[in-house]
Design an enzyme around this catalytic site. Structure first.
Site, PDB file in Angstrom:
ATOM      1  N   ASP A  12       0.806  -1.222   0.000  1.00  0.00           N
ATOM      2  CA  ASP A  12       0.000   0.000   0.000  1.00  0.00           C
ATOM      3  C   ASP A  12       0.841   1.276   0.000  1.00  0.00           C
ATOM      4  O   ASP A  12       0.453   2.300   0.568  1.00  0.00           O
ATOM      5  CB  ASP A  12      -0.971   0.020   1.203  1.00  0.00           C
ATOM      6  CG  ASP A  12      -1.871  -1.195   1.214  1.00  0.00           C
ATOM      7  OD1 ASP A  12      -2.200  -1.701   0.129  1.00  0.00           O
ATOM      8  OD2 ASP A  12      -2.247  -1.652   2.318  1.00  0.00           O
ATOM      9  N   GLY A  39      -4.301  -4.542  -3.771  1.00  0.00           N
ATOM     10  CA  GLY A  39      -5.320  -3.539  -4.075  1.00  0.00           C
ATOM     11  C   GLY A  39      -4.597  -2.271  -4.476  1.00  0.00           C
ATOM     12  O   GLY A  39      -3.947  -1.645  -3.644  1.00  0.00           O
ATOM     13  N   HIS A  40      -4.624  -1.940  -5.740  1.00  0.00           N
ATOM     14  CA  HIS A  40      -3.874  -0.789  -6.257  1.00  0.00           C
ATOM     15  C   HIS A  40      -4.853   0.267  -6.762  1.00  0.00           C
ATOM     16  O   HIS A  40      -5.655  -0.008  -7.656  1.00  0.00           O
ATOM     17  CB  HIS A  40      -2.945  -1.226  -7.400  1.00  0.00           C
ATOM     18  CG  HIS A  40      -1.900  -2.216  -6.967  1.00  0.00           C
ATOM     19  ND1 HIS A  40      -1.015  -2.792  -7.828  1.00  0.00           N
ATOM     20  CD2 HIS A  40      -1.601  -2.714  -5.736  1.00  0.00           C
ATOM     21  CE1 HIS A  40      -0.214  -3.608  -7.150  1.00  0.00           C
ATOM     22  NE2 HIS A  40      -0.554  -3.576  -5.883  1.00  0.00           N
ATOM     23  N   GLY A 300     -10.731  -3.174   3.447  1.00  0.00           N
ATOM     24  CA  GLY A 300     -11.335  -2.065   4.196  1.00  0.00           C
ATOM     25  C   GLY A 300     -10.838  -1.953   5.634  1.00  0.00           C
ATOM     26  O   GLY A 300     -11.295  -1.109   6.406  1.00  0.00           O
ATOM     27  N   ARG A 303      -5.525   0.585   8.588  1.00  0.00           N
ATOM     28  CA  ARG A 303      -4.111   0.218   8.533  1.00  0.00           C
ATOM     29  C   ARG A 303      -3.389   0.704   9.786  1.00  0.00           C
ATOM     30  O   ARG A 303      -3.688   1.786  10.299  1.00  0.00           O
ATOM     31  CB  ARG A 303      -3.464   0.825   7.286  1.00  0.00           C
ATOM     32  CG  ARG A 303      -4.021   0.240   5.991  1.00  0.00           C
ATOM     33  CD  ARG A 303      -3.492   0.968   4.758  1.00  0.00           C
ATOM     34  NE  ARG A 303      -4.059   0.419   3.526  1.00  0.00           N
ATOM     35  CZ  ARG A 303      -4.187   1.101   2.388  1.00  0.00           C
ATOM     36  NH1 ARG A 303      -3.805   2.357   2.318  1.00  0.00           N
ATOM     37  NH2 ARG A 303      -4.699   0.532   1.327  1.00  0.00           N
TER      38      ARG A 303
END
Ligand code: GDP
Ligand code: IMO
Ligand code: MG
Length: 422
Positions: A12, A39-40, A300, A303
């Site tokens: 990320d 997930g980009h 979701g 982080r």
């Protein structure tokens, strides 16, 4: 020209944004490892594209997207991404190719991933739950099923039915509901029809592209701190993340690589378990999480946040042969009075390196910090280095000097146009 983009932290870092930027002149943009645990995010003119499997550079008219052999993929996720692009008006015929060597993430892999996590209880690893570990385990134990089998429906049904039977026995020991092979086959048959037109020998035409000096951009996923060998295993992902994966995952010889761009987020974030030497839990962490919208693109999840860990990033740059750095999310640090940067580790009073530490040492050690002065001015969207506040420039220069690698891109916002080229 082969360029490689590698995440240098725990994922990320903003690879999607950087890949999109660098794809303007690319003929091919290639995913070569990992799966839809990635997930980009790419944002163009306010429209958000969350990519999990399709390469992030595909939005450029000239760029052809390739999902090469090293990628493991969930057909359902890939189909939904294809739909997303079709809805956005993109014609994908001749623009997207998928290797028949890719292993498939199947419903029992996802069920096993969750079953193992539940069994770990409080010691769970925090996987994305996308079936990554079990799929890669099947790949190396000759139980995997590839797109190759999907081409021959009869063969696929036979293999899938057999594997489901075995996996249901394991799931039963976890008291998990068995997978209904017949029902799943109906869904898979529908996905198959959508995917088959994109299947190709991606090795062959990447090789041709090399011979005709085309521009190839290799889009790394995850981050070096999650590499299956060089992370604090088992707080890892299942694939190799470092530059070597370009060769195994797409068949491109390593000596063909012209540049390796390491993406470095201006602070640390991580989803899932495992030690983060520079993790912070105070108001600053909350402020960075909110301002930086640090919630997983795939799951979701909020982080975890920490200061920039240059000891770890230096290792990532070395092991991946990084030749240039792209810094992202520096705009998120505006407004902080002081910014801390980790420049080394101490364990029981002695200096230790990232590579010599396992997860137990990483959890115990004390980071050595350099404290730098922050800056007040908001810098989102700035496109000239000279317009950055002096303290921000010093932060960037400090990073560059410590890492010994040239910083060539500074991203100052999520939108395509928000960046500085130096
Ligand atoms: P990736 O997995 O490395 O591609 O990163 P993600 O897309 O999962 O997470 C990065 C997030 O930060 C995304 O929401 C991006 O839109 C956003 N982003 C990328 N670069 C910047 C930047 O320079 N500034 C800000 N504010 N956001 C950014
Ligand atoms: P991108 O490409 C952040 C992490 C998971 C978990 C560990 C193992 O978007 O940077 P897995 O599902 O792979 O078995 O989970 O790895 N992880 C990521 N974290 N970004 C990613 O990808 C990740 N890919 C895997 O959170 O801790
Ligand atoms: Mg991501």
């Amino acid at each position: 020209m082969v360029s490689v983009v590698i995440g240098t932290q725990w994922g990320d870092e903003g690879k999607g944004k950087v890949v999109d930027l660098l794809s303007k002149n690319a003929n091919f943009v290639v995913r070569f490892h990992g799966g839809n645990n990635a997930g980009h995010t790419v944002i163009v003119d306010g429209k958000k594209y969350p990519f999990h499997l399709i390469p992030s550079g595909i939005l450029h008219p000239k760029a052809i997207g390739v999902i090469a052999n090293g990628v493991i993929l969930d057909p359902e996720v890939l189909v939904s991404e294809i739909e997303m692009l079709k809805e956005a008006g993109m014609k994908l015929k001749g623009k997207l190719f998928i290797s028949e060597r890719c292993h498939l993430i199947l419903p029992y892999h996802k069920a096993l991933d969750l079953a193992y996590e539940n069994a770990r209880g409080k010691k769970k690893l925090g996987t994305t739950g996308r079936g990554i570990g079990p799929t890669l385990a099947d790949k190396v134990s000759y139980n995997g099923i590839r797109i190759y089998e999907l081409l021959d429906w009869k063969l696929f049904v036979e293999k899938f039915t057999f594997q489901t039977k075995i996996k249901n026995r394991i799931l039963k020991t976890f008291a998990v509901k068995p997978i209904n092979a017949k029902k799943e086959l109906e869904k898979l048959s529908a996905f198959r029809k959508i995917l088959l037109p994109f299947v190709a020998d991606t090795y062959l035409f990447l090789n041709e592209a090399l011979e005709t000096s085309k521009n190839i951009l290799m889009e790394g996923a995850h981050g070096v701190m999650l590499d299956t060998d060089f992370s604090p295993y088992p707080f890892s992902t299942g694939s190799n993340v470092i530059t070597g994966a370009v060769n195994t995952g797409a068949g491109i010889p390593l000596q063909k690589i012209s540049e390796v761009i390491g993406v470095v987020k201006a602070y640390t974030s991580r989803v899932g378990g495992g030690p983060i030497p520079t993790e912070i839990f105070d108001k600053t962490a909350d402020a960075i999480r909110e301002k930086g919208k640090e919630f997983g693109t795939t799951t979701g999840r909020p982080r975890r946040i920490g200061w920039l860990d240059l000891e770890a990033v230096k290792f990532a740059c070395e092991v991946s042969g990084v030749t240039e750095i792209a810094i992202t999310k520096i705009d998120i640090l505006s407004g902080l009075e002081k910014i801390k940067v980790c420049i080394g580790y101490k364990l029981n009073g002695k200096s230790v390196s990232y590579s010599s530490c396992g997860y137990q040492e990483l959890a115990k050690l004390k980071p050595v910090y350099k404290k730098l002065s922050g800056w007040k001015k908001e810098i989102a969207g700035i496109t000239k280095f000279s317009e950055l506040p002096k303290n921000c420039q010093s932060y960037i220069r400090f990073m560059e000097k410590f890492l010994g690698v040239k910083i060539s891109i500074i991203s100052t916002g999520p939108e395509r146009k928000e960046y500085i080229k130096i």
